[in-house]
Design a protein around this motif. Structure first.
Motif, PDB file in Angstrom:
ATOM      1  N   PHE A   1       0.087  -1.282  -0.156  1.00  0.00           N
ATOM      2  CA  PHE A   1       0.033   0.106   0.523  1.00  0.00           C
ATOM      3  C   PHE A   1       0.337   1.237   0.204  1.00  0.00           C
ATOM      4  O   PHE A   1       0.909   2.132  -0.604  1.00  0.00           O
ATOM      5  CB  PHE A   1      -1.039  -0.027   1.086  1.00  0.00           C
ATOM      6  N   VAL A   2       1.823   0.822   0.733  1.00  0.00           N
ATOM      7  CA  VAL A   2       2.261   2.279   1.077  1.00  0.00           C
ATOM      8  C   VAL A   2       3.721   2.536   0.085  1.00  0.00           C
ATOM      9  O   VAL A   2       4.443   3.997  -0.447  1.00  0.00           O
ATOM     10  CB  VAL A   2       3.672   2.656   2.331  1.00  0.00           C
ATOM     11  N   LEU A   3       3.408   2.123  -0.991  1.00  0.00           N
ATOM     12  CA  LEU A   3       4.349   1.918  -2.109  1.00  0.00           C
ATOM     13  C   LEU A   3       3.946   2.154  -3.936  1.00  0.00           C
ATOM     14  O   LEU A   3       4.352   2.523  -4.994  1.00  0.00           O
ATOM     15  CB  LEU A   3       5.456   0.981  -2.470  1.00  0.00           C
ATOM     16  N   SER A   4       1.890   2.014  -3.246  1.00  0.00           N
ATOM     17  CA  SER A   4       1.867   2.181  -4.633  1.00  0.00           C
ATOM     18  C   SER A   4       1.404   3.451  -5.278  1.00  0.00           C
ATOM     19  O   SER A   4       1.404   4.799  -4.241  1.00  0.00           O
ATOM     20  CB  SER A   4       0.013   1.469  -4.366  1.00  0.00           C
ATOM     21  N   ALA A   5       1.172   3.733  -6.417  1.00  0.00           N
ATOM     22  CA  ALA A   5       0.698   5.047  -7.366  1.00  0.00           C
ATOM     23  C   ALA A   5      -0.294   5.542  -6.126  1.00  0.00           C
ATOM     24  O   ALA A   5      -1.445   4.835  -5.865  1.00  0.00           O
ATOM     25  CB  ALA A   5       0.182   4.602  -8.593  1.00  0.00           C
TER      26      ALA A   5
ATOM     27  N   ALA B   1      -2.179  -2.673 -16.654  1.00  0.00           N
ATOM     28  CA  ALA B   1      -2.226  -1.145 -15.492  1.00  0.00           C
ATOM     29  C   ALA B   1      -1.174  -1.542 -14.410  1.00  0.00           C
ATOM     30  O   ALA B   1      -1.614  -2.901 -14.427  1.00  0.00           O
ATOM     31  CB  ALA B   1      -3.696  -1.776 -15.139  1.00  0.00           C
ATOM     32  N   HIS B   2      -0.440  -1.370 -14.813  1.00  0.00           N
ATOM     33  CA  HIS B   2       0.859  -1.716 -14.038  1.00  0.00           C
ATOM     34  C   HIS B   2       1.020  -0.666 -13.053  1.00  0.00           C
ATOM     35  O   HIS B   2       0.810   0.806 -13.470  1.00  0.00           O
ATOM     36  CB  HIS B   2       2.128  -1.167 -15.101  1.00  0.00           C
ATOM     37  N   ASP B   3       0.868  -1.075 -11.578  1.00  0.00           N
ATOM     38  CA  ASP B   3       2.082   0.361 -10.756  1.00  0.00           C
ATOM     39  C   ASP B   3       3.775  -0.840 -10.006  1.00  0.00           C
ATOM     40  O   ASP B   3       3.050  -1.457  -9.205  1.00  0.00           O
ATOM     41  CB  ASP B   3       0.831  -0.374  -9.353  1.00  0.00           C
ATOM     42  N   TYR B   4       4.282  -0.445 -10.493  1.00  0.00           N
ATOM     43  CA  TYR B   4       5.578  -1.212 -10.022  1.00  0.00           C
ATOM     44  C   TYR B   4       6.311  -0.536  -9.014  1.00  0.00           C
ATOM     45  O   TYR B   4       7.052  -1.496  -8.430  1.00  0.00           O
ATOM     46  CB  TYR B   4       6.360  -0.333 -12.173  1.00  0.00           C
ATOM     47  N   ARG B   5       5.187  -0.513  -8.529  1.00  0.00           N
ATOM     48  CA  ARG B   5       6.353   0.859  -7.321  1.00  0.00           C
ATOM     49  C   ARG B   5       7.106   0.732  -6.815  1.00  0.00           C
ATOM     50  O   ARG B   5       7.935   0.090  -6.244  1.00  0.00           O
ATOM     51  CB  ARG B   5       5.095  -0.398  -5.768  1.00  0.00           C
ATOM     52  N   TYR B   6       7.723   1.583  -7.940  1.00  0.00           N
ATOM     53  CA  TYR B   6       9.451   1.856  -7.716  1.00  0.00           C
ATOM     54  C   TYR B   6       9.713   1.942  -5.789  1.00  0.00           C
ATOM     55  O   TYR B   6       9.011   3.289  -5.470  1.00  0.00           O
ATOM     56  CB  TYR B   6      10.230   2.791  -8.673  1.00  0.00           C
ATOM     57  N   PHE B   7      10.616   1.788  -5.772  1.00  0.00           N
ATOM     58  CA  PHE B   7      11.796   2.862  -4.935  1.00  0.00           C
ATOM     59  C   PHE B   7      12.877   2.284  -4.845  1.00  0.00           C
ATOM     60  O   PHE B   7      13.348   1.311  -5.538  1.00  0.00           O
ATOM     61  CB  PHE B   7      10.754   2.465  -3.105  1.00  0.00           C
ATOM     62  N   PRO B   8      14.227   3.252  -4.052  1.00  0.00           N
ATOM     63  CA  PRO B   8      15.153   2.935  -4.280  1.00  0.00           C
ATOM     64  C   PRO B   8      15.591   1.670  -3.795  1.00  0.00           C
ATOM     65  O   PRO B   8      15.460   1.638  -2.634  1.00  0.00           O
ATOM     66  CB  PRO B   8      15.471   4.248  -3.489  1.00  0.00           C
ATOM     67  N   ASP B   9      16.418   0.535  -4.565  1.00  0.00           N
ATOM     68  CA  ASP B   9      17.185  -0.707  -3.957  1.00  0.00           C
ATOM     69  C   ASP B   9      17.616  -0.158  -2.671  1.00  0.00           C
ATOM     70  O   ASP B   9      19.279  -0.049  -2.434  1.00  0.00           O
ATOM     71  CB  ASP B   9      17.743  -1.407  -5.115  1.00  0.00           C
TER      72      ASP B   9
END
Lengths: 480, 497
Positions: free
Chosen positions: A347-351, B282-290
């Protein structure tokens, strides 16, 4: 433990003797304790090295080529890694003997060891109480004298909090001091492996083995101060003249047991008597530690646990499509707490939510770390409770995640800031141990351990043990 | 009043808007985040380790060479390399993606900006395509679906192979231009040593974004939504898929349909695109710094050093080869497509070869030979000096052009100096008048009628007589000389100017 090492090295006892004792103690007690998930006793007493002949246990999220590595999860129930974690390999090279893998909260998510998919762990001091978590099996095994040393891992307090609940010494090193290679990741930016033992000097002896730059871990440090722990702890003077110790008042807020507060105050008095200047101070952003941690750690956990999909290893559900395979394997393989954190982290990483949660929490983390760094310009060490309470009875908090999360409120800041922290026994409250936490500057792990060692030489709290267990403790302190 | 220009403006137009995302496999020894070999064609699942298999507890360590090649790639395209960059995790579930995420870049790409200029050889038009960004990422494994069994087999050898992703602005305006762009990009990547771009090994893969703008009287009337066609692995596929989309979008516009923004796949057998399943849309790749990989700080000096090592780029080289040596555009294209070939050309000239002859031989004989054998120019057993020596033999009249081809084939196949081969096989042309005179006498005696005809003015017969002489000398007579000598013998030099 250090006396045992000396006895083996001088030939006073045979190198196989400590292992024989451990085998007997595990056989006698572990059926009641539930501290181990797997055991294995090698024939040879280990190679000649600084820990020659010392039996030790490792938390079951550290990869071992000789024993399964389950993370106390159905997901990895039959998982046998093809390689040893760097810390396991280093312990073996030092002559220590791995005797088993210890129980834990599933994937290290929990504060009571109750999320283990297999069985709970009893607190050796009071069997219907929790040992803390997530390194509850390691803490109980050491406290009950089954092994003189165990490895734990600490993401938000998972070494220190169970150490406090079980009345032993547990060290979370500076982030980057110990290799994470082979540690099944929970929250990569906070996870650290560390020692759990009876004394600060035993922890220092273990740190001499554990701390090393590992080119296989990009977050591993080659900081020059990271080494030579036992010698530096032993060389430290008995007194604390000139040391400045801060007591951040935010650690004594709502929910902290007054008896725990009293134990910390009396520890403060001990340091004052030893010559330190101890004073109250403030770290105002501490109040944000818990939500910040649960956002960041859950985000990383959701990502780290994405690989458990039933395709290559681990639990694989019968399914007719790939989506069904994922869905069922993960549904069957992960327990409730793990699923809760994956959901939260996703959830917290979702668009649409990333900025409000993940990004904001990452910024707050930076602010908190900055606040702590600035505090270390004025103070050499910080003194706090390890946990707001002593060990609680089993089952009382399992239906209330927020109450459970409160158990980590005092330990989380050190993970967010990456600083070293140790929990040492601070006496008993109603027959249960209280933990006192000491935190220091990044890479002052030796200083933190030396301070803990001085406290133990002055108080002897660490010599108290639970009743009914064989005595594995070194009551070597002459003032015991 | 409507001028000619005005008529032009009134015309209806359908203007394609095309952007490309290209993945290029970097030419490194080892993979992006582990020590496994970066190879193609190994037995499935043998070039793997706990890191690229994403086993629990494994950790990535960045291959510095991949960063360097990424910087070289960015600079060869004129991009600005970021002083600080980092990797992020891109999450999606697919069986050949072992970690449940791909290590990629998102908010802080390795480089931004840049441009690739394509010369259209036909129109002479210069097309400038802006580059939006270049970033680095790891490749996934390969899934092989069996239609018979319904099973999918997974090969993780490709997991962790370093890729540069190059994203263009939507500046491309025709299907042929898109192909031309990719050809130019391939030549640049090869020249700069970023990638060998072996298409058959999947070292260049392309996603295309396409939509169509309806323009009337210079004004946009309407446009279709963007279609993204994924994972095209040949230039032909890119061009054909775009042509298909052009048709599809145009029909839609004519029918008053704006289409949906969607991801599509290319069916190479039926030559059509088809919409991906809704789940893939529908893409939500949920990028975040590795968190396993600390940020990378790139010093200016390193960027400058790597940029300085980039050889002359294809477009400049083509122009220089044409201007300096007077070769054809099409020849320059072939030479420069493989930097080795152009290097060979220039070495041959340095060895004294005549440029247009050298070019003809390289583009003809050598390029043709390379097409029949599965190897590179550098791996073949001859040098530019050998070609220069061969051309010298022809120029000196020591061998004919026909013999030269025979000699050269032997050189290409087994090596050895052209001179030595000519001597060993006795291929040197007979230019000795006494010998040739004797043979001509024999031919005249054996074919009196033909000799008579030629002497009587029948020019066509000369070819027959020369052929007879060549046959008797097993091709070694100098044909020019034989011509002259027969004419002199039978017509008394009447035609001999």
């Amino acid at each position: 433990m250090t006396d045992t090492v000396a006895a083996v090295q001088s030939g006073d006892i045979s190198p196989g003797e400590p292992l024989r004792r451990t085998v007997a103690e595990i056989a006698r007690h572990d059926a009641h304790l539930g501290a181990f998930l797997s055991v294995s006793y090698p024939d040879a007493p280990g190679v000649k090295g600084p820990l020659h002949g010392i039996p030790y246990a490792a938390k079951d999220n550290l990869c071992t080529a000789t024993l399964p590595t389950t993370c106390a999860s159905r997901m990895l129930e039959d998982y046998h890694p093809p390689y040893d974690a760097t810390v396991i390999a280093r312990m073996q090279e030092a002559g220590a003997i791995l005797v088993g893998k210890t129980n834990m909260d599933e994937f290290a998510m929990g504060s009571s060891n109750e999320t283990s998919a297999f069985h709970p762990v009893a607190n050796p001091w009071r069997p219907d109480h929790v040992p803390g978590g997530s390194s509850g099996g390691s803490a109980a095994a050491v406290a009950a004298g089954l092994v003189p040393l165990a490895l734990g891992t600490d993401t938000g307090g998972s070494i220190r909090q169970p150490a406090a609940f079980c009345g032993i010494t547990g060290m979370k090193p500076t982030y980057g001091a110990v290799s994470r290679m082979g540690l099944v990741a929970f929250a990569s930016s906070m996870d650290q492996v560390g020692p759990m033992a009876m004394t600060a000097s035993d922890c220092a002896a273990a740190m001499d083995i554990l701390v090393a730059h590992d080119p296989g871990d990009s977050t591993s440090s080659d900081h020059p101060d990271a080494g030579d722990f036992l010698r530096r702890v032993r060389a430290a003077p008995d007194g604390c003249d000139g040391l400045r110790i801060g007591i951040p008042r935010e650690y004594f807020g709502q929910g902290v047991d007054p008896e725990v507060v009293r134990a910390v105050r009396s520890a403060a008095d001990v340091f004052s008597e030893l010559g330190a200047r101890v004073e109250e101070m403030s770290l105002p952003h501490t109040v944000y530690a818990l939500p910040t941690y649960y956002i960041l750690a859950s985000a990383e956990a959701a990502s780290n646990l994405a690989r458990f999909d039933g395709v290559r290893y681990g639990r694989r559900a019968a399914a007719n499509s790939i989506e069904e395979l994922y869905w069922k394997s993960r549904g069957e393989g992960f327990g409730r707490e793990v699923q809760r954190r994956i959901t939260l982290g996703t959830f917290v990483l979702s668009a649409g939510y990333y900025d409000a949660y993940y990004l904001k929490a990452a910024r707050v983390r930076g602010i908190m770390a900055g606040e702590i760094t600035r505090a270390f310009a004025q103070y050499d060490y910080l003194l706090t409770p390890t946990c707001p309470t002593t060990a609680f009875p089993r089952d009382v908090r399992t239906e209330d995640p927020l109450a459970m999360y409160m158990a980590d409120v005092c330990t989380i800041p050190a993970n967010l800031a990456g600083i070293p922290a140790v929990s040492v026994p601070g006496g008993l409250v109603n027959g249960l141990p209280v933990g006192v936490q000491l935190m220091g500057r990044r890479f002052d792990d030796a200083g933190v351990l030396a301070l803990a060692d001085r406290f133990q030489r002055a108080t002897g709290h660490h010599l108290l043990g639970p009743e009914g267990f064989g005595d594995h403790r070194e009551r070597g302190g002459e003032d015991a | 009043m409507i001028t000619g220009n005005g008529v032009e403006k009134m015309r209806e137009q359908y203007r394609p808007v095309i952007g490309l995302e290209i993945h290029v496999a970097l030419d490194t020894e080892s993979k992006m985040f582990c020590a496994c070999v970066n190879a193609f064609g190994s037995t499935p699942n043998t070039d793997v380790c706990p890191v690229c298999l994403g086993l629990p507890g494994s950790l990535p360590v960045t291959n510095a060479r991949a960063i360097e090649l990424g910087i070289t790639c960015a600079r060869a395209l004129g991009g600005q390399v970021a002083p600080r960059t980092y990797f992020e995790r891109k999450h999606y579930h697919y069986p050949d993606l072992p970690k449940g995420y791909q290590i990629s870049q998102y908010a802080a790409p390795l480089s931004i900006g840049g441009e690739l200029v394509v010369d259209d050889s036909h129109s002479g038009e210069e097309v400038r395509v802006r580059i939006r960004r270049v970033h680095l990422e790891e490749d996934a494994g390969k899934s092989m679906h069996s239609r018979q069994s319904g099973h999918t087999q997974l090969d993780f050898n490709r997991c962790g192979v370093p890729l540069a992703e190059i994203v263009t602005e939507p500046d491309i305006t025709s299907c042929a231009q898109a192909r031309r762009f990719l050809e130019e990009l391939r030549a640049i990547m090869r020249t700069a040593g970023v990638s060998r771009v072996r298409m058959e090994e999947g070292e260049l893969r392309c996603d295309v974004n396409f939509n169509l703008v309806h323009v009337k009287a210079g004004q946009e009337i309407t446009r279709t939504q963007i279609s993204e066609i994924k994972n095209l692995n040949s230039f032909r596929a890119v061009q054909r898929a775009l042509e298909y989309e052009l048709m599809r979008h145009r029909s839609a516009l004519e029918a008053g349909d704006g289409l949906l923004h969607e991801t599509r796949h290319w069916d190479a057998d039926r030559e059509v695109t088809y919409a991906a399943r809704t789940k893939e849309q529908a893409h939500d790749y949920r990028y975040f710094p590795d968190p396993d990989l600390p940020p990378i700080l790139i010093e200016r000096e390193l960027v400058d050093y790597l940029a300085a090592g980039i050889p002359e780029l294809p477009r400049a080289r083509r122009r220089r080869l044409r201007e300096t040596w007077g070769i054809e555009w099409s020849q320059a294209e072939i030479l420069v497509e493989e930097p080795e070939m152009a290097d060979f050309f220039e070495s041959a000239i340095a060895e004294g070869a005549e440029p247009s002859e050298a070019c003809k031989w390289i583009v003809g004989e050598i390029a043709g030979y390379l097409n029949t054998v599965d190897t590179t120019l550098g791996a073949l057993p001859f040098s530019a000096a050998d070609l220069a020596a061969l051309l010298r033999l022809v120029e000196d009249g020591a061998i004919s052009g026909k013999i030269a081809k025979e000699v050269w084939l032997e050189v290409m196949e087994g090596g050895g100096s052209p001179e030595a081969i000519v001597e060993r096989r006795g291929l040197r042309q007979i230019s000795d008048d006494a010998i040739l005179e004797q043979i001509i006498e024999e031919v005249v005696a054996e074919h009196p009628e033909a000799a008579e005809d030629y002497a009587g003015g029948k020019d066509k017969t000369l070819g027959f007589l020369v052929g007879q002489v060549m046959q008797k000398t097993r091709g070694q007579a100098n044909p020019q000389k034989v011509n002259e000598m027969i004419a002199r013998r039978l017509r008394g030099g009447r035609d001999d100017n």
